[in-house]
Design a protein around this motif. Structure first.
Motif, short mmCIF file in Angstrom:
data_model
loop_
_atom_site.label_atom_id
_atom_site.label_comp_id
_atom_site.label_asym_id
_atom_site.label_seq_id
_atom_site.Cartn_x
_atom_site.Cartn_y
_atom_site.Cartn_z
N ALA A 131 3.98 6.20 2.30
CA ALA A 131 4.07 7.66 2.35
C ALA A 131 4.04 8.16 3.78
O ALA A 131 4.79 9.07 4.16
CB ALA A 131 2.93 8.28 1.53
N ARG A 132 3.17 7.55 4.62
CA ARG A 132 3.12 7.95 6.03
C ARG A 132 4.43 7.67 6.74
O ARG A 132 4.94 8.48 7.51
CB ARG A 132 1.99 7.20 6.76
CG ARG A 132 0.59 7.57 6.38
CD ARG A 132 -0.40 7.17 7.46
NE ARG A 132 -0.38 5.75 7.77
CZ ARG A 132 -1.17 4.85 7.18
NH1 ARG A 132 -2.03 5.23 6.24
NH2 ARG A 132 -1.12 3.58 7.54
N GLU B 14 0.18 4.28 0.23
CA GLU B 14 -0.24 5.28 1.20
C GLU B 14 0.42 5.03 2.56
O GLU B 14 0.79 5.97 3.27
CB GLU B 14 -1.76 5.29 1.34
CG GLU B 14 -2.48 5.76 0.09
CD GLU B 14 -3.98 5.78 0.26
OE1 GLU B 14 -4.46 5.46 1.39
OE2 GLU B 14 -4.68 6.11 -0.72
N VAL B 15 0.57 3.75 2.91
CA VAL B 15 1.26 3.41 4.16
C VAL B 15 2.71 3.84 4.07
O VAL B 15 3.27 4.44 5.01
CB VAL B 15 1.15 1.90 4.44
CG1 VAL B 15 2.07 1.51 5.60
CG2 VAL B 15 -0.28 1.51 4.74
N ASN C 95 0.84 -1.19 0.00
CA ASN C 95 0.00 0.00 0.00
C ASN C 95 0.88 1.25 0.00
O ASN C 95 1.48 1.59 1.02
CB ASN C 95 -0.91 0.00 1.22
CG ASN C 95 -1.90 1.15 1.20
OD1 ASN C 95 -1.75 2.12 0.45
ND2 ASN C 95 -2.93 1.07 2.02
#
Length: 410
Positions: free
Chosen positions: A295-296, A292-293, A290
């Motif tokens: 990126a965090r 998005e994970v 993922n």
């Protein structure tokens, strides 16, 4: 599945795997770095056996072994790799190649099956010279400049020299022929304990994680280890150690259910017992499917680096040196593996992501792709004690052959 070579033969699968195991044997595993003598002998072994499946064998200019069929009808590409990590297991790679060879032996001579299985052994999946160079070359994303720049991570031998020494220099690098293949299928040991721990036989891969890698550099002040007071030290090594602990403290609240991270290498400069390190470096890796994970977590790394730098003792720089794009496996192919597992493995299967990288993620960029896993004893991989029970190897092979048959029929 009748044919000239008979039905599926589990004993033949085991014999082939053990024949490859004997080439470059190390304890109960193998040692076959890319373009080593054992690796090259393994390539020749496969090329010599592909005609048994009605395939014309070619070793191309990057060391890929490819077996092509002249049979009419759709073509399914299947395979894996034959080199190993250093002092590693005997199934990581060869299992998928021999499954593909067995499928071709059973299916290709069968007049009742329209189409054929074509076989590939991709060179350097294990990354001795680079990242998936063999399969990426077939997909058309490796340039001559990439080959010029590639060097063996252990010996610093250039890939150009290795190709010359192997006799592959001057050969063309083969590229995928548009629309030739209906897709790609790969089998592999799980390299984890999900299947074994759940009493299951087949893992149906849903996605292959992306791998993001970072070089994190700490800059302090080199000084004498005996005369520099603790209160005034700017110890880059200590800053690195604290950073590693801070990662483990903060990432769990931000990560996904299957995120993993690893500090794979730490270096201190000058690395002497009586000298405070003036600089330090860590190679850090995050894997997830993922973005998005990721990126965090990357944002968190940058904030941590800024916080340490603001404290004034050491500065920290986070540099991303590899970006991994997750690969999703084709849903219809997953369904076919599940149906084959129901027919051949009592339905003891589970859909699961792959936490390791595989050539299938490269092939997925140019054609439908899928993977199946078989259990790993103790979840061990990348070590000479890696193993899978013979009965599980045979069951996985039967499911693989049946999957190939169903994909061609579909």
């Amino acid at each position: 599945m009748p044919g000239i070579n008979g039905r599926f033969d589990g004993k033949r699968v085991l014999a082939d795997l053990n024949a490859l195991r004997a080439i470059g044997a190390y304890k109960t595993g193998v040692h076959k770095p890319t373009f080593s003598d054992p690796h090259l002998r393994s390539l020749d072994w496969l090329a010599g056996h592909l005609p048994d499946a009605g395939l014309t064998a070619t070793i191309d200019g990057i060391g890929n072994v490819l077996g092509f069929s002249a049979k009419a009808g759709p073509k399914l590409l299947a395979g894996s790799h034959l080199e190993s990590q250093n002092h590693a297991g005997w199934l990581d790679g060869p299992l998928g190649v021999i499954y593909a060879l067995e499928a071709a032996r059973v299916i290709n001579p069968d007049p009742e099956v329209r189409g054929a299985v074509e076989v590939a052994a991709w060179c350097d999946e294990e990354g001795h010279f680079g990242s998936f160079l063999g399969s990426r070359s077939f997909a058309g994303t490796v340039t001559e400049a990439d080959i010029d720049a590639a060097r063996d991570r252990s010996s610093d031998r250039t890939m150009r020299q290795a190709l010359h020494d192997a006799g592959f220099a001057g050969r063309p690098r083969l590229n995928a022929e548009p629309r030739r293949h209906i897709g790609y299928l790969e089998a592999h040991i799980e390299q984890g304990d999900t299947l074994e721990g759940s009493g299951l036989k087949i893992g149906i891969v849903t996605s292959i994680v992306g791998i993001w890698q970072y070089r994190i550099t700490f800059t302090g002040e080199q000084n004498h280890a005996g005369t520099t007071r603790m209160a005034v030290r700017k110890d880059a090594g200590l800053a690195l150690a604290r950073f590693c602990v801070a990662i483990d403290d903060s990432f769990p609240a931000l990560c996904g259910p299957r995120t993993v991270w690893t500090t794979g290498r730490i270096t201190l400069d000058p690395g002497a017992p009586s000298v405070i390190p003036g600089s330090a470096e860590m190679l850090f890796q995050i894997r997830d499917d993922n973005p998005e994970v990721i990126a965090r977590l990357e944002e968190r790394l940058q904030r941590m680096a800024a916080d340490v730098t603001a404290q004034g003792r050491c500065s920290v720089q986070v540099e991303r040196i590899r970006t991994g794009v997750p690969a999703m496996m084709t849903p219809a192919f997953q369904d076919t593996i599940e149906a084959a597992s129901a027919a051949c493995a009592g339905g003891k299967s589970i859909r699961m992501p792959s936490g390791a990288g595989h050539d299938a993620q490269v092939l997925a960029t140019i054609m439908p792709a899928a993977m199946l896993f078989v259990p790993s004893i103790g979840g061990i991989s990348h070590h000479w004690s890696e193993n899978t029970a013979d009965v599980d190897i045979v069951t996985g092979a039967e499911v693989f052959v049946e999957t190939c048959r169903r994909l061609l029929a579909g």
